[in-house]
Design a protein around this motif. Structure first.
Motif, mmCIF file in Angstrom:
data_model
loop_
_atom_site.group_PDB
_atom_site.id
_atom_site.type_symbol
_atom_site.label_atom_id
_atom_site.label_comp_id
_atom_site.label_asym_id
_atom_site.label_seq_id
_atom_site.Cartn_x
_atom_site.Cartn_y
_atom_site.Cartn_z
ATOM 1 N N HIS A 170 0.813 -1.072 -0.001
ATOM 2 C CA HIS A 170 0.021 0.039 -0.059
ATOM 3 C C HIS A 170 1.009 1.447 0.040
ATOM 4 C CE1 HIS A 170 -4.090 1.704 1.075
ATOM 5 N NE2 HIS A 170 -3.604 2.862 0.936
ATOM 6 N N GLU B 281 -4.104 0.646 -5.415
ATOM 7 C CA GLU B 281 -4.335 1.647 -6.481
ATOM 8 C C GLU B 281 -2.921 1.742 -7.256
ATOM 9 O OE1 GLU B 281 -5.298 5.191 -4.258
ATOM 10 O OE2 GLU B 281 -7.241 4.153 -3.649
ATOM 11 N N TYR C 7 -11.058 17.850 -2.134
ATOM 12 C CA TYR C 7 -11.113 16.428 -2.642
ATOM 13 C C TYR C 7 -11.825 15.990 -3.287
ATOM 14 C CZ TYR C 7 -9.416 11.746 -1.466
ATOM 15 O OH TYR C 7 -8.875 10.506 -1.656
ATOM 16 N N GLU D 74 -12.645 0.701 -0.751
ATOM 17 C CA GLU D 74 -12.451 1.908 -0.034
ATOM 18 C C GLU D 74 -13.784 2.791 -0.655
ATOM 19 O OE1 GLU D 74 -8.684 3.910 -0.370
ATOM 20 O OE2 GLU D 74 -7.409 2.223 -0.026
ATOM 21 N N GLU E 81 -2.336 11.231 6.003
ATOM 22 C CA GLU E 81 -3.045 11.257 4.584
ATOM 23 C C GLU E 81 -1.931 11.774 3.383
ATOM 24 O OE1 GLU E 81 -5.542 10.000 3.111
ATOM 25 O OE2 GLU E 81 -5.279 10.850 1.027
HETATM 26 O O1 IFM Z 1 -5.498 7.595 1.919
HETATM 27 C C1 IFM Z 1 -5.919 7.220 0.902
HETATM 28 C C2 IFM Z 1 -5.519 5.851 0.748
HETATM 29 O O2 IFM Z 1 -4.208 5.213 1.297
HETATM 30 C C3 IFM Z 1 -5.685 5.121 -0.764
HETATM 31 N N1 IFM Z 1 -7.082 5.703 -1.200
HETATM 32 C C4 IFM Z 1 -7.429 6.856 -0.984
HETATM 33 C C5 IFM Z 1 -7.249 7.149 0.411
HETATM 34 C C6 IFM Z 1 -7.963 8.780 0.764
HETATM 35 O O3 IFM Z 1 -7.378 9.535 0.050
#
Ligand code: IFM
Length: 441
Positions: free
Chosen positions: A126, A171, A321, A347, A392
């Motif tokens: 991650h 991601e 955001y 997520e 973050e």
């Molecule tokens: O905090 C991130 C996460 O690590 C990966 N996906 C998006 C989240 C929010 O920006």
């Protein structure tokens, strides 16, 4: 009757989810553990100007020592699933060093989740890399996938007693873009060529990890968390806007997932052909947050000639955001369904420090999940991002994604009101009519 897309639901009836639905939250190691001294993000945070307000992850949410405290809260909030990641640099702090104590701590954490009736999903990568790996060229090296595979081979057997749901990567497209093209994340690269090279290695790494996990644990379910974003043409009548929006969709949403489905990246077929990646996805992991409008702009080649912006006047979350667009979740679930696999929403969430939008966000997005399920899309679980406020990345501590507020200086926890709303939904497996009513008309 309440109309939901093409469906009608009798007035006053709650939205009932399947009895085995997974209700949880997601986190990642570097964002919550604290003192991850041996990875590239820790080093990056020490460089001036990299992180908003000069923030650092520091002790983060203190999970390395006290994750159980937050697992207790998750259980109290009726969650039965949690997605977390293991930190490669803790387990392999040097190329020839494996830290058994760190592996032991992960066993303890997974066991602690199980004891509380919470099923873990484990992410193997991650965003962070061991410093030794990054210093030797990271994901640009020809042997990057092989080095990652060695880590996977080592970490899966001791954890397999507690976990059989695995996410290889988080991601990968967005990560490669931020790390190698826009340069806002380590190693700060600024070239499309470098990004695409890394992506090929990531695809090979994913495929290798998929096979290793299945060899070690045949019943495992293995996927990765794909970042989905909606790209709608700013002007639907403009063929240029439409083409650019479509190109961004193909690259951001489908590049990697195509790779794992058919071994070929349809968006850029000449770059990342990894035939061994075909068929390496047991489920589709959907990370969804927002949508963009896209206008053609000749001056933005790195963005595939698109200028992206938030729909004027749309509801937004904190810190620019992006738009809060619940129907987008339904639309990405339709896209994910094209791959004909079970789906986990790995997520979904928003930064909302005042917690004045999060409850509505959860209810309105779950309404779209329910709609998808009732149209036959096999969604198996929902992991809200996130359980606790956490570090973050380049935004540091400025964006608050937690159902539970965390003060990183004192480590105080304060559940936000939305935590009880989500708890009510998780506990009953339903979204009540009272909660839905405001979205119905
Ligand atoms: O905090 C991130 C996460 O690590 C990966 N996906 C998006 C989240 C929010 O920006």
């Amino acid at each position: 009757m309440i109309t939901l897309g093409a469906m009608s639901v009798p007035e006053h009836s709650p939205l009932q989810f399947p009895p085995d639905f997974r209700w949880g939250t997601a986190t990642s190691a570097h964002q919550v553990e604290g003192d991850n001294l041996h990875n590239d993000w820790w080093a990056w945070e020490q460089q001036p100007g990299r992180i908003k307000n000069g923030d650092r992850s520091g002790r983060a949410c203190d999970w390395w020592d006290h994750a159980e405290r937050d697992f207790d809260l998750a259980a109290k909030l009726h969650q039965n699933a949690h997605r977390l990641s293991v930190e490669w640099s803790r387990i392999q702090p040097a190329p020839d060093r494996w830290d058994e104590e760190a592996i032991g701590r992960y066993r303890e954490m997974l066991h602690a989740l199980r004891q509380r009736g919470i099923q873990p999903m484990v992410t193997l990568h991650h965003f962070t890399n061991p410093l030794w790996f990054a210093d030797r060229g990271g994901w640009e090296r020809d042997d990057a996938a092989m080095l990652f595979a060695r880590f996977v081979e080592r970490v899966v057997p001791p954890l397999a007693e507690f976990a059989d749901l695995w996410c290889t990567l988080n991601e990968p497209v967005g990560w490669a873009f931020s790390a190698y093209v826009s340069g806002i994340w380590p190693p700060g690269g600024r070239s499309i060529r470098r990004g695409l090279g890394a992506l090929t290695q990531l695809l090979q790494g994913h495929a290798a990890a998929y096979r290793i996990v299945h060899r070690l644990q045949p019943q495992a379910q293995v996927g990765f968390a794909n970042y989905f974003r909606l790209f709608d043409p700013a002007n639907a009548a403009s063929p240029f806007d439409r083409i650019v929006a479509r190109q961004q969709d193909r690259f951001v949403n489908r590049a990697f997932i195509d790779g794992t489905a058919i071994g070929r990246v349809r968006a850029f077929p000449w770059v990342a052909n990894v035939p061994e990646a075909a068929g390496t996805m047991d489920f589709v992991g959907v990370n969804y947050y927002t949508r963009d409008l896209v206008a053609f702009d000749l001056h933005r080649p790195k963005h595939l000639f698109g200028r992206n912006f938030t729909a004027p006047g749309a509801p937004i979350s904190d810190g620019e955001y992006g738009e809060i667009y619940p129907e987008g979740l339904y639309r990405v679930l339709q896209m994910a369904a094209e791959y004909r696999k079970p789906i986990f929403i790995t997520e979904n969430g928003l930064p909302d420090e005042d917690d004045d939008r999060r409850s509505d966000f959860i209810v309105s997005h779950l309404r779209q999940v329910w709609r998808a399920i009732h149209e036959g899309i096999p969604v198996r679980g929902y992991y809200h991002w996130s359980l606790v406020d956490n570090f973050e990345w380049a935004a540091g501590w400025s964006l608050k994604f937690g159902l539970i507020e965390v003060d990183p200086a004192t480590q105080t926890r304060t559940p936000r009101p939305s935590a009880s709303v989500y708890a009510e939904i998780c506990g009953g497996g339903t979204v009540s009519f009272a909660r839905l009513e405001r979205f119905a008309r």
